[in-house]
Motif scaffolding. Structure first.
Motif, PDB file in Angstrom:
ATOM      1  N   ARG B  25     -10.648-102.028  -5.704  1.00  0.00           N
ATOM      2  CA  ARG B  25     -11.695-101.551  -6.602  1.00  0.00           C
ATOM      3  C   ARG B  25     -12.712-100.666  -5.889  1.00  0.00           C
ATOM      4  O   ARG B  25     -13.196 -99.680  -6.421  1.00  0.00           O
ATOM      5  CB  ARG B  25     -12.383-102.732  -7.256  1.00  0.00           C
ATOM      6  CG  ARG B  25     -13.330-102.294  -8.341  1.00  0.00           C
ATOM      7  CD  ARG B  25     -14.138-103.437  -8.913  1.00  0.00           C
ATOM      8  NE  ARG B  25     -15.410-102.872  -9.349  1.00  0.00           N
ATOM      9  CZ  ARG B  25     -16.566-103.034  -8.726  1.00  0.00           C
ATOM     10  NH1 ARG B  25     -16.640-103.822  -7.666  1.00  0.00           N
ATOM     11  NH2 ARG B  25     -17.655-102.459  -9.169  1.00  0.00           N
ATOM     12  N   ASP B  26     -13.024-101.020  -4.640  1.00  0.00           N
ATOM     13  CA  ASP B  26     -14.021-100.273  -3.889  1.00  0.00           C
ATOM     14  C   ASP B  26     -13.474 -98.966  -3.328  1.00  0.00           C
ATOM     15  O   ASP B  26     -14.233 -98.104  -2.913  1.00  0.00           O
ATOM     16  CB  ASP B  26     -14.564-101.107  -2.724  1.00  0.00           C
ATOM     17  CG  ASP B  26     -15.269-102.361  -3.207  1.00  0.00           C
ATOM     18  OD1 ASP B  26     -15.197-103.385  -2.508  1.00  0.00           O
ATOM     19  OD2 ASP B  26     -15.876-102.300  -4.297  1.00  0.00           O
ATOM     20  N   LEU B  45     -10.312 -94.626   4.652  1.00  0.00           N
ATOM     21  CA  LEU B  45     -11.205 -93.714   5.365  1.00  0.00           C
ATOM     22  C   LEU B  45     -10.438 -92.801   6.302  1.00  0.00           C
ATOM     23  O   LEU B  45     -10.644 -91.599   6.325  1.00  0.00           O
ATOM     24  CB  LEU B  45     -12.243 -94.531   6.134  1.00  0.00           C
ATOM     25  CG  LEU B  45     -13.268 -93.724   6.935  1.00  0.00           C
ATOM     26  CD1 LEU B  45     -14.133 -92.914   5.989  1.00  0.00           C
ATOM     27  CD2 LEU B  45     -14.124 -94.650   7.757  1.00  0.00           C
ATOM     28  N   ASN B  46      -9.533 -93.381   7.091  1.00  0.00           N
ATOM     29  CA  ASN B  46      -8.856 -92.538   8.075  1.00  0.00           C
ATOM     30  C   ASN B  46      -7.361 -92.772   8.137  1.00  0.00           C
ATOM     31  O   ASN B  46      -6.675 -92.243   8.993  1.00  0.00           O
ATOM     32  CB  ASN B  46      -9.471 -92.758   9.459  1.00  0.00           C
ATOM     33  CG  ASN B  46      -9.333 -94.199   9.890  1.00  0.00           C
ATOM     34  OD1 ASN B  46      -8.892 -95.056   9.114  1.00  0.00           O
ATOM     35  ND2 ASN B  46      -9.707 -94.489  11.124  1.00  0.00           N
ATOM     36  N   GLU B  48      -5.861 -95.471   8.924  1.00  0.00           N
ATOM     37  CA  GLU B  48      -5.439 -96.459   9.938  1.00  0.00           C
ATOM     38  C   GLU B  48      -4.898 -97.689   9.225  1.00  0.00           C
ATOM     39  O   GLU B  48      -5.444 -98.143   8.223  1.00  0.00           O
ATOM     40  CB  GLU B  48      -6.674 -96.853  10.754  1.00  0.00           C
ATOM     41  CG  GLU B  48      -6.364 -97.412  12.116  1.00  0.00           C
ATOM     42  CD  GLU B  48      -7.669 -97.748  12.840  1.00  0.00           C
ATOM     43  OE1 GLU B  48      -8.468 -96.821  13.013  1.00  0.00           O
ATOM     44  OE2 GLU B  48      -7.865 -98.927  13.183  1.00  0.00           O
ATOM     45  N   TRP B  67      -9.933-107.897  -8.029  1.00  0.00           N
ATOM     46  CA  TRP B  67     -11.129-107.065  -8.181  1.00  0.00           C
ATOM     47  C   TRP B  67     -12.099-107.238  -7.022  1.00  0.00           C
ATOM     48  O   TRP B  67     -12.798-106.307  -6.640  1.00  0.00           O
ATOM     49  CB  TRP B  67     -11.826-107.348  -9.518  1.00  0.00           C
ATOM     50  CG  TRP B  67     -12.512-108.678  -9.603  1.00  0.00           C
ATOM     51  CD1 TRP B  67     -11.964-109.855 -10.039  1.00  0.00           C
ATOM     52  CD2 TRP B  67     -13.863-108.967  -9.234  1.00  0.00           C
ATOM     53  NE1 TRP B  67     -12.880-110.859  -9.979  1.00  0.00           N
ATOM     54  CE2 TRP B  67     -14.068-110.347  -9.478  1.00  0.00           C
ATOM     55  CE3 TRP B  67     -14.918-108.212  -8.719  1.00  0.00           C
ATOM     56  CZ2 TRP B  67     -15.282-110.951  -9.237  1.00  0.00           C
ATOM     57  CZ3 TRP B  67     -16.128-108.836  -8.479  1.00  0.00           C
ATOM     58  CH2 TRP B  67     -16.299-110.209  -8.731  1.00  0.00           C
ATOM     59  N   TYR B 199      -7.300 -96.614 -17.477  1.00  0.00           N
ATOM     60  CA  TYR B 199      -8.514 -95.859 -17.141  1.00  0.00           C
ATOM     61  C   TYR B 199      -9.525 -96.844 -16.578  1.00  0.00           C
ATOM     62  O   TYR B 199      -9.428 -98.042 -16.823  1.00  0.00           O
ATOM     63  CB  TYR B 199      -9.056 -95.177 -18.402  1.00  0.00           C
ATOM     64  CG  TYR B 199     -10.252 -94.303 -18.169  1.00  0.00           C
ATOM     65  CD1 TYR B 199     -11.433 -94.520 -18.861  1.00  0.00           C
ATOM     66  CD2 TYR B 199     -10.219 -93.251 -17.258  1.00  0.00           C
ATOM     67  CE1 TYR B 199     -12.542 -93.723 -18.669  1.00  0.00           C
ATOM     68  CE2 TYR B 199     -11.318 -92.443 -17.051  1.00  0.00           C
ATOM     69  CZ  TYR B 199     -12.481 -92.690 -17.749  1.00  0.00           C
ATOM     70  OH  TYR B 199     -13.573 -91.903 -17.554  1.00  0.00           O
ATOM     71  N   ASP B 201     -12.326 -97.951 -17.307  1.00  0.00           N
ATOM     72  CA  ASP B 201     -13.021 -98.932 -18.149  1.00  0.00           C
ATOM     73  C   ASP B 201     -12.071 -99.734 -19.017  1.00  0.00           C
ATOM     74  O   ASP B 201     -12.484-100.568 -19.801  1.00  0.00           O
ATOM     75  CB  ASP B 201     -14.099 -98.254 -19.007  1.00  0.00           C
ATOM     76  CG  ASP B 201     -13.539 -97.251 -19.999  1.00  0.00           C
ATOM     77  OD1 ASP B 201     -12.295 -97.134 -20.109  1.00  0.00           O
ATOM     78  OD2 ASP B 201     -14.334 -96.588 -20.665  1.00  0.00           O
ATOM     79  N   PRO B 297     -10.803 -94.502  -6.439  1.00  0.00           N
ATOM     80  CA  PRO B 297     -11.719 -95.012  -7.470  1.00  0.00           C
ATOM     81  C   PRO B 297     -12.952 -94.133  -7.687  1.00  0.00           C
ATOM     82  O   PRO B 297     -13.542 -94.170  -8.756  1.00  0.00           O
ATOM     83  CB  PRO B 297     -12.125 -96.383  -6.936  1.00  0.00           C
ATOM     84  CG  PRO B 297     -10.975 -96.800  -6.095  1.00  0.00           C
ATOM     85  CD  PRO B 297     -10.447 -95.542  -5.470  1.00  0.00           C
ATOM     86  N   ASP B 319     -13.804 -76.664  -4.401  1.00  0.00           N
ATOM     87  CA  ASP B 319     -13.238 -75.900  -5.523  1.00  0.00           C
ATOM     88  C   ASP B 319     -12.868 -76.813  -6.674  1.00  0.00           C
ATOM     89  O   ASP B 319     -13.046 -76.482  -7.829  1.00  0.00           O
ATOM     90  CB  ASP B 319     -11.956 -75.180  -5.064  1.00  0.00           C
ATOM     91  CG  ASP B 319     -12.272 -73.807  -4.526  1.00  0.00           C
ATOM     92  OD1 ASP B 319     -11.355 -73.145  -4.040  1.00  0.00           O
ATOM     93  OD2 ASP B 319     -13.449 -73.419  -4.608  1.00  0.00           O
TER      94      ASP B 319
END
Lengths: 692, 326
Positions: B25-26, B45-46, B48, B67, B199, B201, B297, B319
């Motif tokens: 979720r995050d 993030l990377n 890994e 969740w 979706y 929500d 997300p 863009d």
């Protein structure tokens, strides 16, 4: 006609009955005599109270009275009554009363001397006598003034924020009865909403210098329009106004009307644009070119010449003379402000024992920063460089001078000198160029250091000559011969210029890039009467105006290189085409340099946008999409309603609000992660040896 | 068309074709499962890898993250579904089923898990609900048989009141498992529904189908609202939480597959405008059909998993956010 016989009336009694009261009042019987009856009210409006005067003893009171009358009052009219009250010892009380012959004289005096300083410690405070009563009767308790209702003019600069930075232009067409403002979308100009109006102006359209307002002429005066929908901003009353001028800052509007009356003899009026108030009006005494009053670049001063006598420099917002007096200059002929600094240039005609001079003076200090003596001068004309970098004074000089029967000078063998003042250099050095041919159309290159002019006479063939002002000299860079040109029109950003033969010269247009002096295009707009660059220097428009020619009225739009882009010929009987000016850029020179350096990246983006807009979706597609969007939003709205209705349940199920990613931000835990960017392995025994 | 050059992060962790990719979720963790037995968890993030989940013996068809990101659920062709602890990777619960587990998912509260199993010899397609607050010891809280066309994809409906199931014949149903009934059936697709994604929500979802289309449908009444057409079967689709865009990933008909010597793969992820149903961009990169797609997300990137075993994580450049239809 009397009858033949006399009627005997001796026995009749013609006296009124005792209780008869006639029903005719005095006004009907004696109207004209009553009008001459001295009106009490009138007397008050021509009286002024002067306070702030020094307190002097009886010995000097006479001197003070004479001083006041001499210095402040007599010049405004006949002082019918003057009184300076004294106390029991004969000392003045610090104020005086005076009455002028007419109300207008009192009003003039009031505007002129209010706030004048007598000496270091005393300043005149003048007010109308009629005000005195009002002030004396004023309530002791202070009542807060009523708040004037706020008039929201909206965003007067909204047009600058158009997506693709398109300019607007105004067209007066259908013989002047319809005016339309357009968005200049190249190839397909679109009229601005609600900006096509019948009889919007009775003579012409006039944009304010920074483009904020559109001024229209009417019998009653001027109206200003602006904002997104061109609503009326203000009205300025001046009957039969003929011509107007804005201050460069757009704060003030000057109007001229030839219709003067006894009650209102002032042909020139000055208004404050924001409030609509008339700040000052002037008589128009001598024939002069418009604008009679010339503005300094920030609108702080305006000045006019009293030919042969003085310079009158006024300051705003007081609208009174700078330092309360004119600058007396014998034989002064004309003045001109620098477009970027508070420097006033004026020239003095030559007299029998003094040569002509051009003098540059700073305001308000009135310090002379440059003077140039000129000999054998018939006439001078001043041309400032648009960025104030140079002043070129065109001096018509003669080899011989004769005096006519009535002592008017006649000049023989006139030739022209151009004295170029380098304004940005120390001590403002002056350089001279001589031209033997007849000269016309002198123009400076904006943002550049070139100037151009037409030389020669039509019968022998005209040439257009370009000069370049270099660091140490002025060089003649190009002579273009046999050009039938009567107008030199530079792009407002410099470099490009159009040599045009307007009106009777058949409309030839030569587009030149002055960086290499090459002609980029030769065009012709037969019968063109006007030429105008757009404020960004991208487009040139030539117009055949209905005011001059009754047929083929159209405007042609060219690119800066002379390619014909499109013709505006669907409008009937075009009278005037006027680009809407833009305020100066907010970018610093540094920023502009950077943009020019990175032109490639910007070009790519704009070319993409241009491609997109040229393949721009058709109107139907746009309408279809708009429909789909509304339908979708309706559908989503219904679903969102259900979603919102279930919020309570969601809270119950999870215990926290998770509707948005950050709904439960208070539960977030901050964590710092370290990622090695580089790992280097060094063998210790391979380290360089350190000297013992 | 967007011509940006987006450098994706390539997650190389699977030896076989990717079956599903999911975010928590995050949005900081990516869960990938493939036809190999070890699903992986990665840092978004990377790229890994956090680790892999060891325990299954066959292809892992589905994965879901709770969740609160604390638990992971996987379903496998080894006839089992397992519940794992995200942080440690330990398997805390395992249930055996009669056939391969095709779909799995946590309910809204995270207290129940749903599984759907394939139809195989002797066993019908089944929906199973488990209460996972304690070891169910293999006993589902309730189950429901699906008699006709088997379920090919399933998700929980809003507030987990019912399941929304996509079937091999293109049917779309609302199933109330606890009440053992089919609330509603709609037939919008002509071919098997390969993927259903909600979706953010839960009020609407997008279906990806073998019939070369993806469709936007509302969760409450299964009303069809938009259709996105392509030339190939659509294996997976997702709706952007940030912009009105829908992402489609698909495959090719088997006979069209050619060996591609190109450095960058020719199979592309397609972007459509949600409302106008018009395709406006394609992102190439995979060497084989794309099996699973998902937006991050926060809508600032997307991830695709392909038949080639690669998982590619993309970040949109400026863009993308400025791009507007007229």
């Amino acid at each position: 006609m009397g009858s033949e016989e006399d009627i005997d009336v001796s026995g009749e009694d013609f006296t009124d009955p005792d209780d008869f009261v006639d029903d005719i009042d005095d006004k009907e019987l004696l109207g004209d005599i009553l009008a001459e009856k001295p009106q009490e009210k009138k007397a008050i409006n021509n009286a002024l109270v002067l306070s702030g005067l020094p307190i002097v003893d009886s010995a000097r009171i006479e001197r003070l009275q004479v001083f006041i009358r001499d210095k402040f009052l007599d010049k405004h009219g006949e002082v019918v009554k003057f009184s300076m009250p004294t106390d029991e010892n004969g000392n003045s009380l610090g104020f005086a009363l005076c009455c002028f012959q007419t109300d207008q004289q009192a009003l003039d005096a009031l505007t002129d001397i209010q706030g004048a300083s007598l000496d270091k410690m005393h300043t005149l405070n003048v007010f109308k006598f009629s005000d005195f009563n009002r002030l004396a009767d004023a309530d002791d308790e202070w009542k807060p003034p009523e708040k004037a209702p706020f008039v929201d003019r909206g965003d007067l600069r909204s047009w600058l924020r158009e997506d693709r930075c398109h300019d607007q232009f105004g067209v007066l067409h259908t013989a002047g009865s319809v005016a339309t403002i357009y968005w200049h979308w190249p190839g397909d100009p679109q009229p601005v909403d609600s900006a096509t109006r019948n009889n919007w102006t009775e003579s012409r359209l006039h944009w304010s210098p920074l483009g904020t307002y559109l001024a229209t002429y009417h019998t009653k005066g001027i109206a200003l329009w602006g904002g997104e929908k061109f609503e009326q901003i203000n009205r300025f009353q001046h009957k039969n106004v003929q011509i107007i001028d804005f201050s460069p800052c757009e704060r003030y509007l000057v109007t001229f009307s030839p219709s003067v009356t006894k009650e209102d003899p002032h042909a020139i009026k000055m208004f404050e644009v924001d409030t609509g108030k008339m700040k000052r009006s002037f008589l128009h005494e001598q024939a002069a070119k418009w604008p009679v009053f010339k503005w300094s670049h920030k609108g702080e001063f305006f000045a006019r010449v009293q030919t042969g006598k003085a310079l009158q420099v006024f300051e705003t917002p007081s609208f009174s003379l700078l330092d309360k007096k004119s600058i007396s200059v014998q034989d002064v002929q004309d003045l001109s402000w620098s477009p970027t600094d508070n420097i006033l240039a004026y020239w003095i005609a030559e007299t029998d024992n003094q040569p002509a001079r051009v003098i540059l003076m700073t305001m308000p200090e009135k310090r002379e920063v440059a003077t140039k003596m000129l000999f054998n001068v018939a006439d001078c004309r001043m041309h400032w460089h648009p960025q104030g970098n140079y002043l070129c004074v065109r001096v018509n000089r003669y080899t011989k001078k004769k005096l006519d029967a009535d002592n008017t000078p006649k000049y023989i063998n006139i030739y022209t000198n151009f004295e170029v003042f380098r304004m940005r250099e120390k001590n403002i050095p002056v350089e001279k160029i001589e031209v033997t041919d007849a000269v016309s159309c002198f123009t400076w290159e904006p943002h550049g250091s070139k100037f151009a002019m037409v030389q020669g006479i039509a019968s022998k063939g005209l040439s257009v000559v370009f000069y370049q002002v270099n660091a140490h000299d002025i060089e003649k860079v190009k002579v273009l011969e046999k050009r039938n040109v009567n107008t030199i029109s530079w792009s407002p950003i410099g470099q490009h210029v159009v040599l045009a033969g307007l009106r009777s010269a058949n409309g030839g247009l030569e587009f030149i890039d002055t960086s290499d002096m090459k002609t980029t295009a030769n065009q012709e707009h037969f019968g063109a009467t006007d030429i105008e660059w757009d404020p960004t220097g991208r487009y040139v428009v030539t117009t055949v105006s209905f005011w001059h020619v009754k047929v083929d009225n159209a405007s042609h739009v060219y690119s800066s290189h002379g390619t014909l882009l499109y013709k505006l010929n669907k409008l009937e009987r075009i009278c005037q085409f006027a680009w809407r000016p833009r305020p100066p850029t907010l970018l610093s020179d540094e920023q502009i340099k950077n943009i020019k350096k990175n032109m490639k990246t910007y070009s790519r983006r704009f070319e993409k946008e241009d491609l997109q807009s040229s393949t721009r979706a058709s109107k139907e597609l746009l309408e279809k999409r708009a429909r789909l969007k509304t339908e979708y939003e309706k559908w989503r709205a219904k679903l969102l309603e259900k979603f919102r209705g279930e919020k309570q349940k969601r809270l119950e199920l999870r215990g926290v609000d998770t509707d948005e990613l950050d709904s439960n931000a208070q539960d977030f835990v901050e964590e710092t992660l370290e990622f090695p960017i580089k790992v280097e392995r060094i063998r210790i025994d391979k380290l360089p040896q350190v000297a013992e | 068309q967007l011509n940006q050059i987006m450098k994706p992060i390539c997650l190389l962790g699977h030896m076989r074709s990717i079956t599903q990719v999911r975010f928590n979720r995050d949005g900081d963790l990516i869960f990938t499962c493939a036809k190999d037995p070890h699903p992986s968890i990665w840092f978004a993030l990377n790229g890994e890898r956090l680790g892999s989940l060891v325990g299954h013996n066959g292809a892992v068809w589905c994965v879901d993250c709770r969740w609160d990101s604390k638990k992971v659920l996987t379903g496998s062709a080894d006839n089992s579904a397992k519940l794992w602890d995200t942080e440690t990777g330990k398997c805390v619960l395992s249930v055996d089923t009669n056939s391969a587990v095709r779909s799995c998912g946590f309910d809204f509260a995270g207290t129940s898990a749903m599984l759907t199993t394939d139809k195989t010899m002797g066993y019908k397609c089944t929906i199973l609900l488990y209460d996972i607050r304690q070891d169910p010891a293999g006993q589902p809280a309730c189950q429901m048989l699906v008699p006709e066309s088997k379920i090919t994809s399933a998700v929980w409906g809003p507030l987990s009141r019912f399941l929304i199931t996509g079937h091999e014949n293109g049917d779309l149903c609302q199933m109330d498992v606890r009440a053992q009934k089919v609330i509603r059936t709609e037939k919008h697709h002509k071919g098997a529904i390969n993927d259903i994604r909600m979706y953010k929500d839960g009020t609407m979802f997008v279906t990806a189908s073998k019939d070369h289309t993806a469709r936007l449908i509302d969760s409450y009444e299964l009303q069809l609202f938009k259709t996105y057409k392509t030339e190939r079967p659509v294996n997976s689709a997702d709706i952007s939480p940030l912009r009105p865009h829908v992402l489609l990933g698909g495959g090719q008909e088997a006979q069209d597959v050619t060996t591609s010597g190109a450095h960058v793969g020719k199979f592309d992820a397609k972007f459509f405008h949600t409302v106008y149903e018009e395709e406006f961009a394609r992102v190439k990169g995979h060497f084989g059909p794309i099996n699973s797609v998902g937006f991050t997300p926060d809508g600032r990137g997307f991830v695709t998993g392909g038949e080639d075993g690669f998982v590619r994580l993309h970040s949109f450049d400026n863009d993308y956010f400025d791009f507007e239809f007229e």
